[in-house]
Each structure stands twice: as C-alpha cells, then as structure tokens.
Motif scaffolding. Sequence first.
Motif, PDB file in Angstrom:
ATOM      1  N   SER A   1      19.987   5.466   7.876  1.00  0.00           N
ATOM      2  CA  SER A   1      18.710   5.049   7.314  1.00  0.00           C
ATOM      3  C   SER A   1      18.911   4.247   6.029  1.00  0.00           C
ATOM      4  O   SER A   1      19.795   4.531   5.218  1.00  0.00           O
ATOM      5  N   SER A   2      18.068   3.233   5.868  1.00  0.00           N
ATOM      6  CA  SER A   2      18.120   2.433   4.645  1.00  0.00           C
ATOM      7  C   SER A   2      17.341   3.089   3.512  1.00  0.00           C
ATOM      8  O   SER A   2      17.381   2.627   2.378  1.00  0.00           O
ATOM      9  N   SER A   3      16.651   4.173   3.817  1.00  0.00           N
ATOM     10  CA  SER A   3      15.871   4.880   2.803  1.00  0.00           C
ATOM     11  C   SER A   3      16.763   5.849   2.038  1.00  0.00           C
ATOM     12  O   SER A   3      17.410   6.714   2.631  1.00  0.00           O
ATOM     13  N   ARG A   4      16.797   5.712   0.730  1.00  0.00           N
ATOM     14  CA  ARG A   4      17.609   6.612  -0.092  1.00  0.00           C
ATOM     15  C   ARG A   4      17.117   8.050   0.032  1.00  0.00           C
ATOM     16  O   ARG A   4      17.915   8.992   0.068  1.00  0.00           O
TER      17      ARG A   4
ATOM     18  N   GLU B   1      15.643   9.411   2.637  1.00  0.00           N
ATOM     19  CA  GLU B   1      16.042   9.920   3.949  1.00  0.00           C
ATOM     20  C   GLU B   1      17.520  10.299   3.957  1.00  0.00           C
ATOM     21  O   GLU B   1      17.902  11.363   4.454  1.00  0.00           O
TER      22      GLU B   1
END
Length: 221
Positions: free
Chosen positions: A20-23, A25
């Motif tokens: 995931s590119s979400s920190r 997540e």
Amino acid sequence: MKVAGTNPAEKQEPREGIYSSSRLERGLIVLTIALASIGLGYLFFTQLWWKLPPDFGCRDDFTRGGLCFFLQHSVDEADASNTLLKANILESRPGAEVSVPIGWATQLNAAFIENVVQPNIRWFGYVIWGTEAWIFLSMCLGFFSRLGALAAIGMSMQLMIGLAHTPNEWEWSYILMVLLSVAMFGLAPGRYFGLDRLLRPRFRAMGERGSRVGRLLLLFT
C-alpha cells in the motif's frame, strides 16, 4: 506519436496490502504483524519456567512431574479419540459428523517419545527447552524470524498431535498455535520489524556476490 503507458502523469492504480502507498495502512500492517509475532514468542516464553533445566520439573529420577508428565501423558493418550477438527453439526446425533483422523500420527508421536525422547530426557530436555527459548527470542526480536517460525511450527505440531485430542483439552488452542506459526513463517515478521531488517541487506549483498550461505541466511530472515 504518443506511446500508451509512457506518460508519467498518468494516474496509477492504488496499491493494496503490504504494498500500500498509504503510510497509515503500512503502519497498521507492521503493527499487526509485530503484535502477532511477539504474542507467539511470549506464549513460548510463558512455558519456559515450569520446566527449567537441569531437571525440567521432573521428579523421581525423571519419571514423574514437569515435562516428564506431559511426555508420558502423550504416550498414554495415543489411542484416545484420534481425531481433530471435529464439527458436531447435528446436536441430536452423538459424535462429530466431520473430523480428521490422526491415529497414525499419534502412534508415531508416542513411539518417538517412548523410544527416543524419554530414554534420553536428560539431554533431550535441553533440546526442547532451548527450542522454545529460541522461538521466544526469534519472534520477539525479529531475529531470523522465518527460522524461528519454522521451529514454532514443529513444536506446535508436536503439541497438537500429542495433546489436542486428549480429554479436557480444547483442540483449537493447539490448532491455532499451528496456524499462527504457519502465518509467521509465511510473513517472516522480522522483515517488518526487528533485527532482520538490519541483517537482510548484508545477506542480500553476500548472495549477489555468489555466496550460498548468504542466500540461505536471507531465506531464514
């Protein structure tokens, strides 16, 4: 002429899971894996103290109590039930409609304990205790975590085969130990936290230079 897929401004599909590119997540995934790994390690930590060397809690010349009791219990109960994963679907009918027979495994386990472990308990006890101590350190420190998880699978499988089917035991306590150990083996938790994050770049560099030892160490971390 415009070539499709070469425009850096094109919107990319969002990445999911561990990629995931979400920190947030990624942080949640790392935290979850770390908690599961440390929890598994702590489980084995709690089991070290009732069977401390050099007698492993055994009494009467290594015939009773402590580790010796549970080894003998596995032998005595080798013929009990001999099924796992029982599902009693119809309460009106006695017995489980779905189950997995493990009689062959309990008999092999009992034979191994009787012929190998019990006659050599004075030194084999160190193998058992040391393996559980290693699992604790490996899982909690993220140190050679895949190797630690492999040891946890072996220990959990032996406990499941030897004790899960016996009276007054909840089989899923052992089955869940096996499943958690398998999950940790696949995830290699030290890659997300702990010492393996520091070791893997060095082992990878060794492997790229043609070192078989480096590639093997990389596999175990």
